[in-house]
Design an enzyme around this catalytic site. Sequence first.
Site, short mmCIF file in Angstrom:
data_model
loop_
_atom_site.label_atom_id
_atom_site.label_comp_id
_atom_site.label_asym_id
_atom_site.label_seq_id
_atom_site.Cartn_x
_atom_site.Cartn_y
_atom_site.Cartn_z
N ASP A 50 -5.53 1.84 -6.61
CA ASP A 50 -6.37 2.70 -7.44
C ASP A 50 -7.62 3.08 -6.67
O ASP A 50 -8.12 2.31 -5.84
CB ASP A 50 -6.77 2.00 -8.74
CG ASP A 50 -5.61 1.88 -9.71
OD1 ASP A 50 -4.61 2.60 -9.53
OD2 ASP A 50 -5.70 1.05 -10.64
N ASP B 272 5.61 0.72 10.73
CA ASP B 272 4.53 1.68 11.01
C ASP B 272 3.93 1.38 12.37
O ASP B 272 3.31 0.34 12.57
CB ASP B 272 3.47 1.60 9.92
CG ASP B 272 2.44 2.72 10.01
OD1 ASP B 272 2.45 3.46 11.01
OD2 ASP B 272 1.62 2.85 9.08
N GLU C 257 4.27 6.71 -12.28
CA GLU C 257 2.81 6.57 -12.36
C GLU C 257 2.36 6.46 -13.81
O GLU C 257 2.74 7.26 -14.66
CB GLU C 257 2.15 7.78 -11.70
CG GLU C 257 0.70 7.54 -11.30
CD GLU C 257 0.55 6.62 -10.11
OE1 GLU C 257 0.07 5.49 -10.31
OE2 GLU C 257 0.93 7.02 -8.99
N GLU D 228 4.44 0.07 -13.54
CA GLU D 228 3.57 0.45 -12.42
C GLU D 228 2.21 -0.22 -12.55
O GLU D 228 1.65 -0.73 -11.57
CB GLU D 228 3.42 1.98 -12.40
CG GLU D 228 2.70 2.52 -11.17
CD GLU D 228 1.22 2.72 -11.41
OE1 GLU D 228 0.46 2.83 -10.43
OE2 GLU D 228 0.82 2.73 -12.60
N CYS E 102 -0.39 9.89 13.86
CA CYS E 102 0.62 9.17 13.08
C CYS E 102 2.01 9.78 13.16
O CYS E 102 2.99 9.05 13.28
CB CYS E 102 0.16 9.00 11.64
SG CYS E 102 0.09 10.53 10.67
N ASN F 125 -0.09 2.71 -3.55
CA ASN F 125 -0.24 2.50 -4.99
C ASN F 125 -1.53 1.80 -5.39
O ASN F 125 -1.60 1.19 -6.45
CB ASN F 125 0.94 1.69 -5.54
CG ASN F 125 1.18 1.96 -7.01
OD1 ASN F 125 0.65 2.91 -7.57
ND2 ASN F 125 1.96 1.10 -7.64
N HIS G 169 -0.03 10.37 5.71
CA HIS G 169 0.24 9.39 6.76
C HIS G 169 1.75 9.30 6.92
O HIS G 169 2.49 9.35 5.94
CB HIS G 169 -0.35 8.03 6.42
CG HIS G 169 -0.13 7.00 7.48
ND1 HIS G 169 -0.37 7.24 8.81
CD2 HIS G 169 0.34 5.72 7.42
CE1 HIS G 169 -0.08 6.16 9.52
NE2 HIS G 169 0.36 5.24 8.69
#
EC number: 2.3.2.13
Length: 824
Positions: free
Chosen positions: A509, A467, A556, A561, A385, A507, A444
């Site tokens: 979970d 990316d 966070e 958020e 990467c 972001n 990453h």
Amino acid sequence: MEGPRSDVGRWGRSPWQPTTPSPEPEPEPEPDRSSRSRRGGGRSFWARCCGCCSCGNRADDDWGPEPSGSRSRGTSSRGGGSRGGDSRGRDSRGGRRPESRGSGVNAAGDGTIREGMLVVNGVDLLCSRSDQNRREHHTDEFEYDELILRRGQPFHIILFLNREYESSDRIALELLIGNNPEVGKGTHVIIPVGKGGSGGWKAQVTKTNGHNLTLRVHTSPNAIIGKFQFTVRTRSEAGEFQLPFDPRNEIYILFNPWCPEDIVYVDHEDWRQEYVLNESGRIYYGTEAQIGERTWNYGQFDHGVLDACLYILDRRGMPYGGRGDPVSVSRVVSAMVNSLDDNGVLIGNWTGDYSRGTNPSAWVGSVEILLSYLRTGYSVPYGQCWVFAGVTTTVLRCLGLATRTVTNFNSAHDTDTSLTMDIYFDENMKPLEHLNHDSVWNFHVWNDCWMKRPDLPSGFDGWQVVDATPQETSSGIFCCGPCSVESIKNGLVYMKYDTPFIFAEVNSDKVYWQRQDDGSFKIVYVEEKAIGTLIVTKAINSNMREDITHIYKHPEGSEAERKAVEKAAAHGSKPNVYATRDSAEDVAMQVEAQDAVMGQDLTVSVVLTNRGSSRRTVKLHLYLCVTYYTGVSGPTFKETKKEVVLAPGASDTVAMPVAYKEYKPHLVDQGAMLLNVSGHVKESGQVLAKQHTFRLRTPDLSLTLLGAAVVGQECEVQIVFKNPLPITLTNVVFRLEGSGLQRPKVLNVGDIGGNETVTLRQTFVPVRPGPRQLIASLDSPQLSQVHGVIQVDVAPSSGGRGFSEAVGDSRSGENIPMAFRGGA
């Protein structure tokens, strides 16, 4: 290589297996580099200015492979003469150029020059690095002699005529690109002198001096980027004339972040200096708690790199008409920097076996990679990467886009578009590996580039994620972005391009599912702060690290958020994922790992705290394994089980010592290990689950400059390395690279004994003045990820020349004896 999902160490669904040698990369078809034949016509002057009938070589690919060590460049012509000396007859990459076409042509096309015709004997594009054009366009650092411009900004040229210019004379400048230039597609630009052209193109006479005519030419802020052919046409009472195409008069046009009318405009000079003009930078890796940094030589101004960047667009077959759009260009670059689908620049390899190429950790910059791709047309082995991201930064900065390299720690790889990271366990909390396809990368690396997004509603301009690491397909090919960072921050995953995947990276979970007696799965634990824990990039005007997490996500745990996460998840494949959550948690768990250098013993610990008012009994299970940075782990090589009793408000620590001899046989790339912790609270039924990654640090190379550095004069650098391991390092290879200092160089130094210290000396000749970065790396089968850098302040030569034609030695594979060897 095999399909991308077969790479051990990369894909979470791949089983762990012994490393096997990589097959030789498949050869790719050699690109068509032949020049197209000339077209002619005998129609009127203005009719012949259209793309379907103007004569001349319309190809943008009239080049051949660069001979080893070649540095020839073309220059502007003046009266048919050459300022380039030995560069005559070669293109900017060292390949053979088509010859100039002799005398100009008249309306009949027979080459006859009649008395009274306005003949252009030559043109000076004022294209040297010290001339006004290159300095004003911020392209004077490019190691090219051709004119390099940024669109939307005026430049000056001088025409050398056979007589004085008269008011009745008509002159038109022409720029052509591609195989079939057409006015309607923007690939054939006609600029009448003294008249306003279309789309912002225009030219005016600013000075006449005898037979010399100075023009101020304005380019369009929406112009196609690329390498244009340039010619001049005149019309007078005596007839019409066309200046023959001269390859020394080719003009490169780039995006312009200094131009307010360009959609890549950046309204901060310090940003432009950092994200467009800085030739080196820092790339961060490791874990959030143990961040490593490496200096990367972007080298966007090195000779040949600009041609390599344009070749990438050609190799993809990108239509010239779309090359003025940074959204399209950046998307093509994200696809072409990896080799999948389209034989792009770099072959990805996460297997741990790099015997048929270069270990991704050994690269120190982009120049060697891009020049190899330009020279051979074959994909370069190997990249991971940070290499994909480093090369992407080079390409986009070179083309004129403000770009930075970004590292996301604890980066999720969502394979089922659920926008959650799902981990499945059986009834006894044993992982169900056949269901655990998602993975969390220790880190990453991708890119941010700055542009407006006219293809999106208002409010999504600014930083866009691109990316180039091939992870998942987008529109059927391995590419990603550009994706507005603003859409990521607010969970607007329906915005193009690839927002769901990138949102999950930063972001989502981490959701733990346990199988129930009836076979269904129930959420037993959710880590809301486990993904995208830190997002960083190099700070402006500094080698410090800048935390940019706040531009990707709200604080966070904040209401904003949580709304962004739930809004995004509602568009995923498991929209009701949060409906089954239970929460009854009064025992907290924290994992700590000792900071250790590879070769040392270490200790990892789990700290349990009872935050409740009742006694708690915790059954804890720790198991340790090595892991690739992509989150793919090996078998457990050490484990500990313990029952801990906690009084209300009390804490206790469970420690696991790990000796070097225990982890040495299992180490893989990056020296990372993964501690899996699972537990169960007897009294409340609370489930404890945690995955903690840590890494072993590697030593740095120590670089020392021996004497002053002056443009055009040889100087010497000393490199010192101490082997931290008690074993011999075999087949040790050093790499050196530094823009304006040293062309990419590979040095084979043989073996280095256990705990041995070695000293290496190398000479180089600086070619550009100013502060420069000389970067080195060491690689061997036993130890990688060893780097060093030194800043070299280069003074101009005594003759006052700011630049030198001298070039650092670019020999590869040279066997170098050590200057000094010593013991521990």
